[in-house]
Design an enzyme around this catalytic site. Structure first.
Site, PDB file in Angstrom:
ATOM      1  N   ALA A 186       0.905  -1.077   0.056  1.00  0.00           N
ATOM      2  CA  ALA A 186       0.103   0.075  -0.094  1.00  0.00           C
ATOM      3  C   ALA A 186       0.823   1.227   0.181  1.00  0.00           C
ATOM      4  O   ALA A 186       0.378   2.366  -0.362  1.00  0.00           O
ATOM      5  CB  ALA A 186      -0.899  -0.155   1.225  1.00  0.00           C
ATOM      6  N   ALA A 187       2.024   1.384   0.460  1.00  0.00           N
ATOM      7  CA  ALA A 187       2.663   2.634   0.710  1.00  0.00           C
ATOM      8  C   ALA A 187       3.251   3.128  -0.530  1.00  0.00           C
ATOM      9  O   ALA A 187       3.563   2.358  -1.487  1.00  0.00           O
ATOM     10  CB  ALA A 187       3.915   2.437   1.756  1.00  0.00           C
ATOM     11  N   PRO A 188       3.294   4.317  -0.938  1.00  0.00           N
ATOM     12  CA  PRO A 188       3.055   5.394   0.168  1.00  0.00           C
ATOM     13  C   PRO A 188       1.377   5.694   0.383  1.00  0.00           C
ATOM     14  O   PRO A 188       1.214   6.378   1.407  1.00  0.00           O
ATOM     15  CB  PRO A 188       3.628   6.792  -0.454  1.00  0.00           C
ATOM     16  CG  PRO A 188       3.463   6.703  -2.006  1.00  0.00           C
ATOM     17  CD  PRO A 188       3.665   5.029  -2.181  1.00  0.00           C
ATOM     18  N   GLY A 189       0.538   4.974  -0.298  1.00  0.00           N
ATOM     19  CA  GLY A 189      -0.907   4.808   0.094  1.00  0.00           C
ATOM     20  C   GLY A 189      -1.861   6.018  -0.620  1.00  0.00           C
ATOM     21  O   GLY A 189      -2.946   6.039  -0.286  1.00  0.00           O
ATOM     22  N   SER A 190      -1.175   6.237  -1.807  1.00  0.00           N
ATOM     23  CA  SER A 190      -2.484   7.080  -2.799  1.00  0.00           C
ATOM     24  C   SER A 190      -3.437   6.234  -3.039  1.00  0.00           C
ATOM     25  O   SER A 190      -4.685   6.711  -3.056  1.00  0.00           O
ATOM     26  CB  SER A 190      -1.645   7.630  -3.973  1.00  0.00           C
ATOM     27  OG  SER A 190      -1.046   6.400  -4.522  1.00  0.00           O
ATOM     28  N   ASP A 242       4.811  -8.947   4.967  1.00  0.00           N
ATOM     29  CA  ASP A 242       5.002  -9.627   3.838  1.00  0.00           C
ATOM     30  C   ASP A 242       3.510  -9.992   3.186  1.00  0.00           C
ATOM     31  O   ASP A 242       3.018 -10.892   3.640  1.00  0.00           O
ATOM     32  CB  ASP A 242       6.076 -10.665   3.943  1.00  0.00           C
ATOM     33  CG  ASP A 242       6.304 -11.296   2.616  1.00  0.00           C
ATOM     34  OD1 ASP A 242       5.718 -10.824   1.329  1.00  0.00           O
ATOM     35  OD2 ASP A 242       7.122 -12.266   2.332  1.00  0.00           O
ATOM     36  N   CYS A 324       3.143  -0.712 -12.394  1.00  0.00           N
ATOM     37  CA  CYS A 324       3.617   0.534 -13.222  1.00  0.00           C
ATOM     38  C   CYS A 324       4.584   0.066 -14.444  1.00  0.00           C
ATOM     39  O   CYS A 324       5.720   0.725 -14.376  1.00  0.00           O
ATOM     40  CB  CYS A 324       3.979   1.817 -12.661  1.00  0.00           C
ATOM     41  SG  CYS A 324       5.077   1.503 -11.260  1.00  0.00           S
TER      42      CYS A 324
END
Ligand SMILES: C[S@@+](CC[C@H](N)C(=O)[O-])C[C@H]1O[C@@H](n2cnc3c(N)ncnc32)[C@H](O)[C@@H]1O
Length: 786
Positions: A186-190, A242, A324
């Site tokens: 999830a990080a950074p969480g956008s 993990d 991405c």
């Protein structure tokens, strides 16, 4: 992003061997938007036999030039309006009415600058793209003002800078208020923020769902705590595990006491990848790009994470896998392998979803870079046949699992791999992205599926399904076929230890979080809170959480949803590696001497409402317990951190009369601020701390500034004044320097400051410290006069 450095060994111009070109990749020129290995991998220019013209066949030959043209341009800025539907629409209207008209007139050196435009595919037009360079923004007074507005609103959590294509996966997940979702990486969480927004989309309904935001990187997991606090929710849990071995979650039926395994309605696997779709933003990828990186990620991480995601998905639930990267080995190959292993999963046809979004179909055939084995796009079986000994064979099996290769054409057709979505830079001036939307057949479908399979078995088409035997094991993340092929031991995690399998919790000494426990709803502290605030009987008192094992109120008290409470009661938080949960409800205010010593106070309560929880708490207060304020009153609080009560709101201020009469302590004020243009059609609720003769608005300075800008067209706060003064001083210094002939040196310095300001965004968030993650709600010190 889990990127790995290219392997050394072959220097440019060094000794040639038979390993092929990809592995000879030198440390390429720093930050040049070129990399021949990238081009050769995705589109071969030489040895142009028809078959080899495009190595991966990811797009038509005719599009390549266009694609490369965009890939070499810097990425336009994009942002989303956040919050619930009504506040987001308000702010969007404000941008349209207040900023777009004057930005549409902005010119630089006589040339019209393009105003920001709405992303046509984003629902309700709530996302925008701005295609100007920093220098253009700096030089245009109109855009500089707009930029300033964006910075403030971003800091206040009302807009979020996010790459346009990165907004797609959560939209395709179709999260609703009753859904439980996990964002596995999830990080950074956008994307987590988008899930939380969907959960709280309708402010009139209390969501029953859940968002678990997980990241295996400890520092980045804390970043998630900060990011998710921008959208306060009692329904959030942040974990640090993990994802490929995410622990099973148990819930308990409150009536029967029966414990069962909890499965998610929605799973997002936005996995670590080589990131070659982000070259417009991360220029260094041009120099580091190497096909081997994608190979390494495929089986070591991406497929394992997807398989675990599938295991914890509810039948009938939806899963989105995204990267991405444009590399089929990281994309379609992972999806194909997972589909083979999980016949109860299907790819969803998302052609009708986000209909305006230009996209291309997933591909069904690709090649695998095997340059390290001496053949550029080798055949696995041949490589194994030609291996010089058993050791080499084992290494090939280990590094190049079968799952990296495309399935047969028939299999690819049956899987409908074309349903994957590929979005390229040149299609709508964005980064490039890959998305696959999968669904787990629900129970009814499963029955049909079994019948169908029985028929197939009868017909001799297929042997017994692997699905019936599918166990929730973290030890079998790869497909049965690849398991058979590879015969290689999987990396063991702590949870793989036998005792963990039997349900015994392994002590994890690396995990140092304070325990989570719920307060006794009949305790004196809870009584004091409910009596002081006159909280309605429906207030979920039993969901008040503290961070110690004794169920005692500490400095901060949190509120969670029923589901989170159930999960915390049914699981060991250390096994989940839970690092935060819920919304900050009350904070102890015990340093106001005047308040502590005040005579005659009834129900004195040292727990003050926080800015995060004010919108939850106010729902449970009798309406007369909420004070009413005007824009003038608000101005007094913005201009001054601790205004003296008698000065609030000017001569005719109503609020000051009320404040003079009521007892000291925590209060909530409702401000109605709509002037038809400022995008504040909904009342704004803020917490106040009233001391003997002064009052403080417990809202952090960034939010004050954002409110000020919207209401008064300028930042009238103390912080704003200081910033304006500093800016003026900089400009004066620059002017003086120009006059004294030092223009060059000082203007560079000035530019740096501006850049720092404009770069506040998702990536800058990543660098923020825990300290800045804390709200700046400093308790109001007693004024000197007290
Ligand atoms: C592509 S980024 C995620 C971006 C994020 N979804 C967003 O939109 O803001 C991948 C993340 O995966 C995390 N990660 C890497 N390996 C992981 C693993 N085994 N389990 C969970 N997270 C992992 C990295 O720390 C990184 O934060």
């Amino acid at each position: 992003m889990g990127k790995r450095g290219g392997r050394g060994g072959f220097k440019r111009g060094g000794k040639r061997d038979n390993r092929g070109d990809y592995d000879r990749q030198p440390a390429w020129k720093e930050h040049t938007a070129e990399n021949p290995y990238f081009t050769e991998y995705y589109k071969r220019r030489w040895r142009a036999t028809a078959e080899r013209l495009q190595a991966q066949n990811i797009m038509d030959e005719s599009e390549w030039t266009d694609f490369m043209h965009y890939a070499k341009q810097l990425l336009p800025t994009s942002f989303r309006i956040t919050g619930n539907k009504s506040t987001a629409n308000d702010l969007n209207q404000h941008i349209k009415k207040t900023y777009i008209p004057f930005l549409s007139q902005a010119k630089l050196d006589g040339v019209q600058l393009p105003p920001p435009k709405q992303l046509d595919w984003y629902p309700d037009g709530l996302a925008w793209q701005l295609n100007l360079t920093k220098a253009q923004i700096r030089k245009s007074p109109e855009f500089k003002k707009f930029q300033n507005f964006l910075v403030y609103e971003n800091e206040a959590g009302n807009i979020s800078r996010q790459e346009a294509v990165s907004m797609i996966p959560p939209l395709l997940l179709k999260m609703e208020q009753h859904h439980s979702a996990i964002d596995m990486c999830a990080a950074p969480g956008s994307k987590t923020a988008q899930l939380l927004e969907a959960l709280h989309a309708d402010p009139s309904k209390e969501p029953t769902g859940l968002v678990v935001a997980n990241d295996s990187d400890n520092k980045r997991a804390y970043l998630l705590v900060h990011q998710t606090s921008r959208l306060p929710s009692p329904n959030i849990m942040v974990t640090n595990t993990d994802a490929s071995s995410f622990p099973n979650i148990i819930t308990t039926d409150e009536t029967t006491g029966q414990r069962s395994k909890f499965l998610f309605d929605r799973v997002l696997c936005d996995v670590p990848c080589t990131g070659d779709g982000t070259v417009r933003k991360n220029l260094e990828i041009w120099s580091h790009w190497n096909a081997n990186n994608g190979n390494g990620l495929h089986s070591s991480l991406q497929l394992r994470i997807l398989n675990r995601g599938i295991q914890i998905l509810k039948p009938g639930g939806r899963l989105v896998y995204s990267t991405c990267s444009m590399n089929p080995v990281e994309n379609e190959a992972v999806i194909a392998a997972a589909l083979k292993d999980n016949p109860h999963m299907t790819l969803i046809d998302a052609a009708q979803e986000l209909p305006q979004l230009k996209r291309k179909e997933g591909i069904k055939d690709w090649k695998v870079n095997t340059a390290r084995e001496g053949v550029e796009f080798g055949d696995r079986e041949l490589l194994l046949e030609n291996a010089k000994d058993e050791r080499e064979r084992d290494r090939i099996k280990d590094k190049l699992p079968t799952t990296m290769w495309p399935p047969s054409r028939q299999e690819a057709d049956d899987m409908a791999l074309e349903r994957c979505l590929r979005v390229y830079s040149h299609q709508q001036d964005t980064g490039s992205f890959f998305i696959a939307v999968l669904e787990k057949k629900d129970v009814a479908d499963k029955k049909e599926d079994k019948e169908e399979k029985k028929d197939k078995v009868k017909e001799g088409v297929e042997t017994a399904s692997a699905e019936e035997n599918k166990e929730d094991s973290t030890k079998r993340p790869l497909s049965p076929q690849s398991q058979k092929d590879e015969q290689r031991p999987q990396k063991k995690t702590k949870r793989d230890e036998p005792s963990a399998e039997k349900g015994k919790v392994q002590p994890d000494n690396t995990f140092k979080e304070d325990p989570f426990s719920y307060m006794d709803e009949n305790s004196e502290d809870v009584k004091s809170m409910t009596e002081y605030y006159k909280l309605d009987a429906s207030f979920p008192k039993r969901n008040i959480l503290v961070r110690n094992p004794h169920q005692q109120a500490g400095r901060t008290i949190y509120l969670t949803s029923n589901l989170v409470r159930n999960i915390l009661h049914s699981n060991d938080y250390t096994r989940l590696r839970l690092i935060s949960s819920g919304v900050k409800l009350f904070v102890k205010q015990d340093n106001d001497r005047a308040f502590n010593e005040e005579d005659g106070a009834v129900n004195r309560c040292k727990w003050r409402v926080t800015n995060e929880s004010v919108n939850f708490v106010k729902k449970y207060l009798p309406s007369k317990a909420i004070l009413k304020g005007s824009p003038d009153d608000l101005k007094s609080f913005i201009e001054n951190y601790h205004p003296v009560i008698s000065t609030i709101g000017g001569e005719n201020g109503q609020l000051k009369n009320t404040l003079q009469k009521i007892q000291s302590g925590s209060h909530i004020v409702e401000f109605s601020l709509d002037n038809g243009e400022n995008g504040l059609s909904q009342p704004v609720y803020v917490p106040l701390w009233k001391s003997k003769t002064s009052v403080s608005m417990m809202v952090d300075k960034k939010e004050r500034s954002a409110l000020s800008l919207r209401l008064f067209g300028e930042d009238v706060s103390e912080a704003g004044r200081k910033q304006a003064e500093a800016q003026k001083q900089r400009e004066d210094r620059m002017k003086a320097a120009v006059e004294s002939g030092q223009h060059q040196a000082v203007s560079t310095e000035g530019a740096k400051v501006e850049e720092g300001k404009t770069e506040e965004g998702a990536s800058a968030e990543a660098a923020k410290t825990e300290e800045s993650a804390q709200p700046l709600e400093t308790p109001a010190p007693a004024p000197a006069a007290e």
